[in-house]
Motif scaffolding. Structure first.
Motif, short mmCIF file in Angstrom:
data_model
loop_
_atom_site.label_atom_id
_atom_site.label_comp_id
_atom_site.label_asym_id
_atom_site.label_seq_id
_atom_site.Cartn_x
_atom_site.Cartn_y
_atom_site.Cartn_z
N LEU A 103 0.82 -1.20 0.00
CA LEU A 103 0.00 0.00 0.00
C LEU A 103 0.86 1.26 0.00
O LEU A 103 0.59 2.21 -0.75
N GLN A 104 1.89 1.29 0.82
CA GLN A 104 2.73 2.47 0.91
C GLN A 104 3.58 2.68 -0.34
O GLN A 104 3.94 3.81 -0.66
N MET A 105 3.89 1.62 -1.03
CA MET A 105 4.67 1.74 -2.25
C MET A 105 3.81 2.02 -3.48
O MET A 105 4.34 2.38 -4.53
N ASP A 128 -5.46 15.71 5.23
CA ASP A 128 -4.56 16.85 5.35
C ASP A 128 -3.34 16.69 4.45
O ASP A 128 -2.91 17.63 3.77
N VAL A 129 -2.79 15.49 4.42
CA VAL A 129 -1.62 15.22 3.56
C VAL A 129 -2.01 15.38 2.09
O VAL A 129 -1.27 15.99 1.30
N MET A 130 -3.16 14.84 1.72
CA MET A 130 -3.59 14.91 0.33
C MET A 130 -3.82 16.35 -0.10
O MET A 130 -3.37 16.78 -1.17
N LEU A 131 -4.50 17.15 0.74
CA LEU A 131 -4.79 18.53 0.37
C LEU A 131 -3.52 19.37 0.27
O LEU A 131 -3.38 20.19 -0.64
N CYS A 146 2.43 14.50 -6.19
CA CYS A 146 1.40 13.55 -6.63
C CYS A 146 1.60 12.18 -6.01
O CYS A 146 0.62 11.49 -5.70
N VAL A 147 2.85 11.76 -5.83
CA VAL A 147 3.11 10.49 -5.14
C VAL A 147 2.60 10.57 -3.70
O VAL A 147 1.96 9.62 -3.20
N THR A 154 -0.43 8.20 -2.44
CA THR A 154 -0.21 7.27 -1.33
C THR A 154 -1.19 7.52 -0.20
O THR A 154 -1.73 6.57 0.39
N ALA A 155 -1.43 8.79 0.12
CA ALA A 155 -2.39 9.12 1.18
C ALA A 155 -3.78 8.62 0.84
O ALA A 155 -4.51 8.12 1.71
N VAL A 156 -4.16 8.73 -0.43
CA VAL A 156 -5.48 8.27 -0.86
C VAL A 156 -5.59 6.75 -0.79
O VAL A 156 -6.59 6.21 -0.32
#
Length: 238
Positions: A60-62, A208-211, A192-193, A197-199
């Motif tokens: 998932l994280q990769m 928060d990370v995505m925004l 974008c990475v 990844t956050a999504v």
């Protein structure tokens, strides 16, 4: 008595150039076919490289980095072909003889590249999900994946169009495009990475990370696309 011909509007010029690119590609299907096959081969290589991975968390994280590496390298293959027909058949010189705003050429070519990249992603992303994410459980926010994909693809298409114009007449243009493209697009790729990844992971605080990442990506798109639009007249006329 001579009759003055009315110059086509900028919108009409844009539609004509865009239609030319789309009709040419749909007739030959060279760019879409090559990018689609290349994306599938990269996924096969990913599968072989990650065959021994057993940790769900690692996959998932990769996933964000793997997906964007796939998109970037596939995009490079298509962008290298962006001006191939115009260069081989001498169409580019003919277009430059037409009294039109050079920025219209950039907008039309960037739009066609964007559409081709999105078309390939429509196929590549489900394949990526099938290969790597069917055995794990992505976050509930997975449907938001389309947002960072679109933001990143817009920037890749715009910057790639400018750089493919710069390298079209150079020796080893394939390598030269990659050398210029990867460092220049790195801030967008990082953003974008991170957002992707956050999504996919969907852990606490992912929004928060995505925004934050998307704000960086959108800001990059705006600045770089405006710079490309302003510089394109000089680049294509050089």
């Amino acid at each position: 008595m001579a009759v003055a011909l009315k110059k086509p509007s900028t919108w009409a010029q844009y539609k004509t150039l865009l239609r030319k690119d789309l009709e040419q590609e749909f007739r030959t299907k060279e760019m879409l076919t090559s990018m689609g096959i290349y994306a599938l081969l990269v996924l096969v290589v990913y599968g072989a490289a990650l065959a021994q991975t057993t940790s769900t968390l690692d996959v998932l994280q990769m996933s964000g980095g793997l997906l964007w590496a796939l998109i970037v390298f596939t995009s490079l293959l298509g962008l290298n072909r962006s001006f191939a027909h115009e260069k081989e058949q001498g169409c580019l010189e003919g277009i430059l003889l037409v009294p039109l705003d050079r920025s219209v050429i950039f907008l039309a070519k960037a739009t066609s590249n964007l559409l081709f990249l999105l078309a390939v992603e429509v196929v590549a992303v489900p394949l990526f999900y099938f290969f790597f994410l069917t055995t794990v459980t992505p976050g509930e926010s997975f449907w938001l994946l389309a947002v960072p994909l679109f933001v990143g693809t817009v920037g890749v298409a715009g910057i790639g169009t400018l750089l493919s114009t710069i390298t079209v007449n150079t020796r080893g243009k394939d390598v030269m495009l990659a050398v210029l493209f990867i460092p220049l697009v790195f801030p967008l790729l990082w953003a974008c990475v991170s957002a992707t990844t956050a999504v996919v992971v969907g852990a606490e605080g992912y929004m928060d990370v995505m925004l934050t990442s998307l704000a960086l990506g959108v800001g990059y798109d705006v600045v770089m696309l405006l710079a490309s639009w302003v510089l394109y007249d000089f680049v294509i006329s050089a």
